[in-house]
Design an enzyme around this catalytic site. Structure first.
Site: not given
Length: 213
Positions: A14, A17, A75, A166
């Site tokens: 990835t 972060a 994913d 996020f």
């Protein structure tokens, strides 16, 4: 028989972060040293799969091959019932800015707004149920692979709330809660998230007895 992780170093495929932090925290108890594809300067492969499983495997194999180390890819995405499961596998694409929307990059507020706009068009009584899916894929440089899938159900809530997390976390209220994922601490979110569900399966399979020690 699934192949087991035997070294301490694992590439997390990835460049996000937030995702790296979450995955590192989940694997820390098992002495796994996580390094991201971003830190290693590995390119992000084109996500050409049409399912979460295809994309997770694609990312994991690309990172394992490039780094010569086992790699873990996630994913994940948000599926909204009233939108026929969209954005689903295209969750991140909905956050991509178009050429007329300023600098390239991802704008999650814009993505959340797109979902809200489509729901609002269906009227005030629209079904706001939705779910997050997480597929974790581990790949080894030699080509072996393992897959673990998790899910959490909830409601799409507007306006966005909270600053933790996020992606679509500020609009996702998990079942049985009255706060969004972005209003929960990392520990609270990990106790119920789609990624935690998938991780539980990964840990049971990969670390077995160590998971209960």
């Amino acid at each position: 028989m699934t192949r087991k992780l035997d070294g301490s170093k694992l590439v997390i495929a990835t460049h996000n972060a937030g995702k790296l932090r979450e995955i590192s925290a989940l694997l820390a108890p098992f002495g796994v040293d996580c390094v991201s594809a971003g830190e290693l300067g590995l390119p992000e492969p084109e996500e050409t799969g049409t399912t979460f499983v295809e994309n997770a495997l694609l990312k994991a194999h690309a990172a394992a091959k490039a780094a010569g180390l086992p790699a873990l890819a996630d994913d994940s995405g948000l599926s909204v019932t009233a939108l026929g499961g969209r954005p689903g596998v295209y969750t991140a694409d909905w956050a991509e800015r178009q050429w007329f929307e300023g600098e390239p990059g991802r704008d999650w507020y814009m993505a959340m707004g797109k979902v809200e706009g489509l729901l609002s068009e269906q009227g005030p009584d629209v079904d706001r149920s939705c779910w997050f899916t997480s597929v974790l894929a581990i790949a080894w440089p030699e080509g072996d692979e393992a897959i673990y899938e998790g899910r959490v159900d909830g409601t799409f809530s507007w306006p966005p709330r909270g600053t933790m997390g996020f992606g679509y976390d500020p609009v996702f209220v998990p079942q049985g809660q009255n706060v969004s994922f972005a209003q929960l601490t990392v520990a609270e979110k990990q106790a119920m998230s789609h990624r935690a569900d998938a991780f539980e399966k990964l840990v049971a399979d990969q670390f077995g007895d160590a998971a209960h020690g």
